[in-house]
Design a protein around this motif. Structure first.
Motif, PDB file in Angstrom:
ATOM      1  N   TYR A   1       0.763  -1.255   0.012  1.00 29.60           N
ATOM      2  CA  TYR A   1       0.072  -0.039  -0.108  1.00 29.60           C
ATOM      3  C   TYR A   1       1.052   1.046   0.060  1.00 29.60           C
ATOM      4  CZ  TYR A   1      -4.092  -3.087   0.909  1.00 29.60           C
ATOM      5  OH  TYR A   1      -4.846  -4.036   1.079  1.00 29.60           O
TER       6      TYR A   1
ATOM      7  N   ALA B   1      -2.750   9.496   5.647  1.00 27.95           N
ATOM      8  CA  ALA B   1      -2.902   9.509   3.993  1.00 27.95           C
ATOM      9  C   ALA B   1      -4.214   9.794   3.839  1.00 27.95           C
ATOM     10  CB  ALA B   1      -2.180   8.090   3.491  1.00 27.95           C
TER      11      ALA B   1
ATOM     12  N   GLY C   1       1.212   5.486  -0.521  1.00 26.82           N
ATOM     13  CA  GLY C   1       0.656   6.657  -0.181  1.00 26.82           C
ATOM     14  C   GLY C   1       1.814   7.745   0.180  1.00 26.82           C
TER      15      GLY C   1
ATOM     16  N   THR D   1      -7.004   1.059  -6.519  1.00 27.85           N
ATOM     17  CA  THR D   1      -7.233   1.991  -5.145  1.00 27.85           C
ATOM     18  C   THR D   1      -7.145   1.223  -4.102  1.00 27.85           C
ATOM     19  OG1 THR D   1      -8.082   3.481  -6.806  1.00 27.85           O
ATOM     20  CG2 THR D   1      -8.369   4.085  -4.586  1.00 27.85           C
TER      21      THR D   1
ATOM     22  N   SER E   1      -5.389   8.843   0.755  1.00 26.46           N
ATOM     23  CA  SER E   1      -5.725   7.777  -0.207  1.00 26.46           C
ATOM     24  C   SER E   1      -4.477   6.980  -0.246  1.00 26.46           C
ATOM     25  CB  SER E   1      -6.027   8.227  -1.347  1.00 26.46           C
ATOM     26  OG  SER E   1      -5.239   9.070  -1.893  1.00 26.46           O
ATOM     27  N   VAL E   2      -4.659   5.849  -0.701  1.00 24.02           N
ATOM     28  CA  VAL E   2      -3.569   4.829  -0.957  1.00 24.02           C
ATOM     29  C   VAL E   2      -3.791   4.186  -2.090  1.00 24.02           C
ATOM     30  CG1 VAL E   2      -2.569   4.563   1.484  1.00 24.02           C
ATOM     31  CG2 VAL E   2      -4.475   2.857   0.618  1.00 24.02           C
TER      32      VAL E   2
ATOM     33  N   VAL F   1      -7.219   3.158   3.037  1.00 29.53           N
ATOM     34  CA  VAL F   1      -6.635   3.497   4.264  1.00 29.53           C
ATOM     35  C   VAL F   1      -6.967   2.710   5.432  1.00 29.53           C
ATOM     36  CG1 VAL F   1      -5.889   5.539   5.697  1.00 29.53           C
ATOM     37  CG2 VAL F   1      -6.210   5.884   3.204  1.00 29.53           C
TER      38      VAL F   1
ATOM     39  N   SER G   1       6.714   9.825   1.504  1.00 28.56           N
ATOM     40  CA  SER G   1       5.898   8.774   0.733  1.00 28.56           C
ATOM     41  C   SER G   1       6.291   7.491   1.533  1.00 28.56           C
ATOM     42  CB  SER G   1       6.955   8.642  -0.633  1.00 28.56           C
ATOM     43  OG  SER G   1       6.594   7.460  -1.335  1.00 28.56           O
TER      44      SER G   1
END
Ligand SMILES: Cc1cc2nc3c(=O)[nH]c(=O)nc-3n(C[C@H](O)[C@H](O)[C@H](O)COP(=O)(O)OP(=O)(O)OC[C@H]3O[C@@H](n4cnc5c(N)ncnc54)[C@H](O)[C@@H]3O)c2cc1C
Length: 391
Positions: free
Chosen positions: A182, A264, A184, A240, A266-267, A243, A222
């Motif tokens: 994952y 985050a 983000g 997609t 979104s991830v 989180v 990051s």
């Protein structure tokens, strides 16, 4: 070189754009054909080690990287449950003194745009999905989804791990590693890491690890957090993510890690695949670069670095052998790249276990942090992918 080669590059990722930029620097006409409608690099940050940063500097990107990338001071391995330092490798000035090039972290979009800006306008064709290639007499042909085609004395497959070009050269399939990651990007002001010392931090735990570093001049961090998965059902290798899934998977970890992944917006989630190494990936007028040639797990952070090395070795071989000897140039390129990428591909796969700790144990078993001298990586970082061709 007096005569000009025409080269068609299939794929506009880091590998394809670096080939095109290195060809442009050598005065060779080249066009890039990319399947997407809009050119972009997704997936947060990328670590660029001295073996690739010195080549990017040669392309003229030193100033640009100075503005967008960060020079990493140290790589730290820490335990996931109590944030205890296990191993530290000092980089910074020592790295630059030893290898004459820095270790960078950079947002992929910044690197991608920097490479793109080196190309003459109009050299990248979007919405051009290659559906097949074939070697011919004196040239190769690539066909596209819209029925159009292109002939060129050299066709370079830079179309990633699911390469269509590779299918014409190698009979194999990607291998799922049993890990998803994952990824983000988090604004720095949501975290309490001191931005004064840019570090790559890796937190290790049972079956998983989380890596984090600053990008975008330190304004963002990051991260990539692995989660094991028995199978990967989605058609695509990336999607997609949620989180909350990554927060749940790291719920027992140190607050520093939990805060990071939870901050985050979104991830994205990637199923980590590689392929077994192969001895050859070239025809008479067709070859491969980057993940199309040697897709590797990201556990040495070398996939993009090796793609950049590929580009420089390939262009130096094409120049050295000249337009009348493409076959010899591609054989030479492959003979230089295969042993090195083979070793790095295998080591990356081997690192899967090394980056995971058994419950509560420290890497190597010692309670005191170990210092790794960056000189131990001289075989990797000191390599000059352009100079080896002349040697
Ligand atoms: C989680 C993670 C972290 C990583 N971290 C690092 C790191 O820190 N350092 C590092 O060096 N490497 C890292 N890597 C590896 C690195 O991202 C890849 O090795 C590198 O991006 C490969 O670049 P590429 O251009 O070969 O392939 P891609 O990036 O896959 O680009 C291929 C391009 O070809 C296009 N394309 C595909 N098929 C076609 C077609 N049929 N016709 C036309 N165009 C096509 C695609 O749209 C894409 O633009 C990481 C990888 C992962 C998954």
């Amino acid at each position: 070189m007096h005569q000009k080669l025409d080269v068609a590059v299939l794929g506009g990722g880091i590998a394809g754009l670096t080939v095109a930029a290195a060809l442009s620097r050598a005065g060779v006409r080249c066009e890039v054909f990319e399947q997407t409608r809009q050119l972009s690099e997704v997936g947060a940050g990328v670590q660029i080690a001295p073996n690739a940063s010195r080549l990017l500097h040669r392309l003229g990107l030193r100033r640009r990287l100075g503005l967008t990338a960060l020079t990493v001071e140290a790589i730290e391995l820490r335990t996931g449950h109590d944030d205890r330092l296990v191993r530290r490798t000092v980089l910074g000035q020592r790295c630059e003194q030893l290898f004459d090039a820095p270790y960078y972290t950079v947002h992929r979009a910044d690197l991608h745009q920097g490479l793109l800006d080196l190309l003459p306008p109009g050299n990248v064709h979007l919405n051009s999905r290659c559906v097949g290639v074939a070697d011919g007499a004196g040239h190769a042909t690539a066909w596209f989804e819209d029925g159009s085609s292109v002939d060129a004395p050299v066709i370079v497959g830079a179309d990633g791990i699911h390469s269509v070009v590779r299918e014409s050269l190698v009979a194999d399939e990607p291998r799922f590693s049993g890990q998803t990651i994952y990824r983000g990007v988090v604004p720095a002001d949501r975290l309490d890491f001191p931005p004064a010392e840019p570090k790559v931090r890796l937190w290790l735990g049972p079956d998983r690890h989380c890596v984090c570093y600053p990008v975008s001049g330190g304004r963002q961090y990051s991260f990539g957090a692995t989660i094991p998965a028995a199978t990967w059902h989605a058609e695509s290798w990336s999607a997609t993510g949620s989180v909350s899934d990554v927060v749940a998977a790291y719920r027992d970890w140190h607050p520093a890690v939990r805060r990071l992944v939870g901050a985050a917006d979104s991830v994205g989630v990637w199923a980590l695949h590689d392929r077994d190494t192969v001895g050859h990936w070239s025809g008479d007028h067709i070859t491969l670069v980057g993940d199309a040639a040697h897709p590797m797990l990201p556990f040495m952070a070398q996939g993009a670095n090796q793609a950049i090395e590929d580009a420089f070795t390939l262009v130096a071989c094409l120049r050295r052998h000249g337009p009348g000897n493409v076959r010899a140039a591609l054989r030479h390129y492959e003979s230089l790249r295969q042993p090195r990428t083979d070793a790095i591909q295998r080591m990356s796969r081997g690192n899967t276990k090394k980056l995971h700790l058994d419950d509560g144990a420290t890497a190597g078993g010692s309670a005191r942090p170990a210092n790794e001298d960056v000189l131990e990586k001289a075989w990797l970082y000191d390599y000059d992918a352009e100079a080896v061709v002349a040697a």
